[in-house]
Write a protein that holds these residues in place. Structure first.
Motif, PDB file in Angstrom:
ATOM      1  N   SER A  69      -2.154 -10.513  -7.707  1.00  0.00           N
ATOM      2  CA  SER A  69      -3.155 -10.635  -8.872  1.00  0.00           C
ATOM      3  C   SER A  69      -2.352 -11.681  -9.891  1.00  0.00           C
ATOM      4  N   PHE A  70      -3.205 -12.353 -10.558  1.00  0.00           N
ATOM      5  CA  PHE A  70      -2.823 -13.007 -11.603  1.00  0.00           C
ATOM      6  C   PHE A  70      -3.801 -12.760 -12.972  1.00  0.00           C
ATOM      7  N   ASP A  71      -3.277 -12.675 -14.067  1.00  0.00           N
ATOM      8  CA  ASP A  71      -4.424 -12.592 -15.313  1.00  0.00           C
ATOM      9  C   ASP A  71      -5.117 -11.215 -14.975  1.00  0.00           C
ATOM     10  N   GLY A  72      -4.964 -10.357 -14.531  1.00  0.00           N
ATOM     11  CA  GLY A  72      -5.754  -8.939 -14.004  1.00  0.00           C
ATOM     12  C   GLY A  72      -6.679  -9.290 -13.059  1.00  0.00           C
ATOM     13  N   ILE A  73      -6.798 -10.265 -12.438  1.00  0.00           N
ATOM     14  CA  ILE A  73      -7.669 -10.446 -11.307  1.00  0.00           C
ATOM     15  C   ILE A  73      -6.818 -10.806 -10.157  1.00  0.00           C
ATOM     16  N   VAL A  74      -7.560  -9.912  -9.000  1.00  0.00           N
ATOM     17  CA  VAL A  74      -7.101 -10.223  -7.531  1.00  0.00           C
ATOM     18  C   VAL A  74      -7.283 -11.515  -7.114  1.00  0.00           C
ATOM     19  N   ARG A  75      -6.468 -12.341  -6.610  1.00  0.00           N
ATOM     20  CA  ARG A  75      -6.716 -13.704  -6.253  1.00  0.00           C
ATOM     21  C   ARG A  75      -6.471 -13.880  -4.705  1.00  0.00           C
ATOM     22  N   GLN A  76      -5.829 -12.923  -3.999  1.00  0.00           N
ATOM     23  CA  GLN A  76      -5.467 -13.155  -2.536  1.00  0.00           C
ATOM     24  C   GLN A  76      -5.303 -11.867  -1.917  1.00  0.00           C
ATOM     25  N   ALA A  77      -5.665 -11.568  -0.659  1.00  0.00           N
ATOM     26  CA  ALA A  77      -5.323 -10.406   0.088  1.00  0.00           C
ATOM     27  C   ALA A  77      -4.641 -10.626   1.231  1.00  0.00           C
ATOM     28  N   ILE A  78      -3.658 -10.238   1.919  1.00  0.00           N
ATOM     29  CA  ILE A  78      -3.000 -10.377   2.968  1.00  0.00           C
ATOM     30  C   ILE A  78      -2.743  -9.039   3.839  1.00  0.00           C
ATOM     31  N   GLU A  79      -2.953  -9.212   5.103  1.00  0.00           N
ATOM     32  CA  GLU A  79      -2.810  -8.227   6.136  1.00  0.00           C
ATOM     33  C   GLU A  79      -1.459  -8.577   6.560  1.00  0.00           C
ATOM     34  N   ILE A  80      -0.632  -7.440   6.249  1.00  0.00           N
ATOM     35  CA  ILE A  80       0.839  -7.661   6.652  1.00  0.00           C
ATOM     36  C   ILE A  80       1.327  -7.634   8.082  1.00  0.00           C
ATOM     37  N   ASP A  81       2.011  -8.640   8.727  1.00  0.00           N
ATOM     38  CA  ASP A  81       2.388  -8.651  10.074  1.00  0.00           C
ATOM     39  C   ASP A  81       3.844  -8.079  10.061  1.00  0.00           C
ATOM     40  N   SER A  82       4.538  -8.721   8.924  1.00  0.00           N
ATOM     41  CA  SER A  82       6.177  -8.082   9.139  1.00  0.00           C
ATOM     42  C   SER A  82       6.686  -8.158   7.532  1.00  0.00           C
ATOM     43  N   ILE A  83       7.635  -7.671   7.280  1.00  0.00           N
ATOM     44  CA  ILE A  83       8.473  -7.776   6.142  1.00  0.00           C
ATOM     45  C   ILE A  83       9.815  -8.056   6.622  1.00  0.00           C
ATOM     46  N   ARG A  88      19.641 -14.810   1.813  1.00  0.00           N
ATOM     47  CA  ARG A  88      20.610 -14.542   0.878  1.00  0.00           C
ATOM     48  C   ARG A  88      20.087 -13.649  -0.133  1.00  0.00           C
ATOM     49  N   GLY A  89      20.690 -12.652  -0.813  1.00  0.00           N
ATOM     50  CA  GLY A  89      20.106 -11.563  -1.767  1.00  0.00           C
ATOM     51  C   GLY A  89      19.456 -10.686  -1.205  1.00  0.00           C
ATOM     52  N   ASN A  90      19.212  -9.686  -2.064  1.00  0.00           N
ATOM     53  CA  ASN A  90      18.327  -8.464  -1.598  1.00  0.00           C
ATOM     54  C   ASN A  90      16.916  -8.122  -1.826  1.00  0.00           C
ATOM     55  N   ARG A  91      16.586  -9.395  -1.451  1.00  0.00           N
ATOM     56  CA  ARG A  91      15.076  -9.838  -1.491  1.00  0.00           C
ATOM     57  C   ARG A  91      14.131 -10.000  -0.012  1.00  0.00           C
ATOM     58  N   SER A  92      13.025  -9.710   0.190  1.00  0.00           N
ATOM     59  CA  SER A  92      12.364  -9.805   1.121  1.00  0.00           C
ATOM     60  C   SER A  92      10.987 -10.759   0.972  1.00  0.00           C
ATOM     61  N   VAL A  93      10.668 -11.230   2.276  1.00  0.00           N
ATOM     62  CA  VAL A  93       9.448 -12.011   2.454  1.00  0.00           C
ATOM     63  C   VAL A  93       8.518 -11.197   3.188  1.00  0.00           C
ATOM     64  N   VAL A  94       7.224 -11.391   2.649  1.00  0.00           N
ATOM     65  CA  VAL A  94       6.061 -10.762   3.363  1.00  0.00           C
ATOM     66  C   VAL A  94       5.373 -11.662   4.184  1.00  0.00           C
ATOM     67  N   ASN A  95       5.309 -11.698   5.610  1.00  0.00           N
ATOM     68  CA  ASN A  95       4.707 -12.386   6.256  1.00  0.00           C
ATOM     69  C   ASN A  95       3.246 -11.884   6.898  1.00  0.00           C
ATOM     70  N   GLY A  96       2.270 -12.450   6.739  1.00  0.00           N
ATOM     71  CA  GLY A  96       1.000 -12.052   7.224  1.00  0.00           C
ATOM     72  C   GLY A  96      -0.122 -12.920   7.338  1.00  0.00           C
ATOM     73  N   GLU A  97      -1.366 -12.551   7.505  1.00  0.00           N
ATOM     74  CA  GLU A  97      -2.493 -13.440   7.463  1.00  0.00           C
ATOM     75  C   GLU A  97      -3.463 -13.166   6.161  1.00  0.00           C
ATOM     76  N   ILE A  98      -3.907 -14.317   5.933  1.00  0.00           N
ATOM     77  CA  ILE A  98      -4.645 -14.422   4.672  1.00  0.00           C
ATOM     78  C   ILE A  98      -5.846 -13.737   4.908  1.00  0.00           C
ATOM     79  N   LEU A  99      -6.500 -12.823   4.218  1.00  0.00           N
ATOM     80  CA  LEU A  99      -7.542 -12.409   4.664  1.00  0.00           C
ATOM     81  C   LEU A  99      -8.925 -12.858   3.799  1.00  0.00           C
ATOM     82  N   ARG A 100     -10.033 -13.227   4.719  1.00  0.00           N
ATOM     83  CA  ARG A 100     -11.072 -13.903   4.205  1.00  0.00           C
ATOM     84  C   ARG A 100     -12.544 -13.088   3.906  1.00  0.00           C
TER      85      ARG A 100
END
Length: 184
Positions: A69-83, A88-100
């Motif tokens: 979301s941005f500015d209080g509105i949901v802008r995108q939804a993703i079905e998560i395939d993997s995280i 480097r660092g202790n962060r993660s990336v979310v891989n998935g499919e953009i929902l339509r």
């Protein structure tokens, strides 16, 4: 695609974005040149700019969907395939499919007011029943966790007892069926 345990509590991962800003691809863990939201971004550009690098704990691995979301509105939804962790660092990336359009998560959230408002942490979770399952009592309600809506387990049990007769008759029937008591 990963296996989802629908007997776990159902929550959804929510990411709050700031406005679009440039980043140095040489310094960014994913080689991105921008992050955040701009109304001029395509769905793919929005996904590419924002599906990582987030501080996600083990809880995120239980989630099936992520909304952004941005500015209080949901802008995108993703079905998560993997995280996955970034290099480097202790962060993660979310891989998935953009929902339509047509997908229940898209229809419920995208373009609408975010279910998460006024939080400081950009990574949050909220309870969601969009992919819930029917309450086991047969009432037609939907549950996002466990098998019954609150109190409906007792309703279901007592309805079954009534089909046999009294509580004593139910206990006798149950013991015979289980083989722990013989019929007299």
């Amino acid at each position: 695609m990963r296996t989802i345990d629908y007997h776990q509590e159902r929550h959804m991962l929510h990411i709050t974005l700031g406005p679009e800003r440039p980043v140095d691809p040489e310094q960014d863990e994913l080689g991105r040149d921008r992050v955040g939201f701009s109304p001029t971004m395509s769905d793919l550009a929005l996904y590419d700019a924002n599906h990582g690098c987030w501080k996600l704990g083990p809880r995120a691995n239980k989630e099936r969907y992520m909304i952004v979301s941005f500015d209080g509105i949901v802008r995108q939804a993703i079905e998560i395939d993997s995280i996955e962790p970034v290099a480097r660092g202790n962060r993660s990336v979310v891989n998935g499919e953009i929902l339509r359009e047509g997908h229940p998560v898209f229809e419920k959230y995208v373009g609408k007011t975010s279910p998460v408002q006024g939080v400081r942490n950009p990574v949050t979770y909220f309870e969601d029943d969009v992919d819930g399952k029917p309450c086991r009592c047969g009432c037609g309600g939907s549950v996002s966790s466990k098998d019954f809506l609150p109190g409906h387990d007792q309703t279901a049990l007592h309805e079954r007892v009534k089909q046999i007769g009294t509580v004593a008759e139910f206990l006798d029937w149950f013991d015979v069926v289980r083989g722990t008591k013989t019929v007299r």
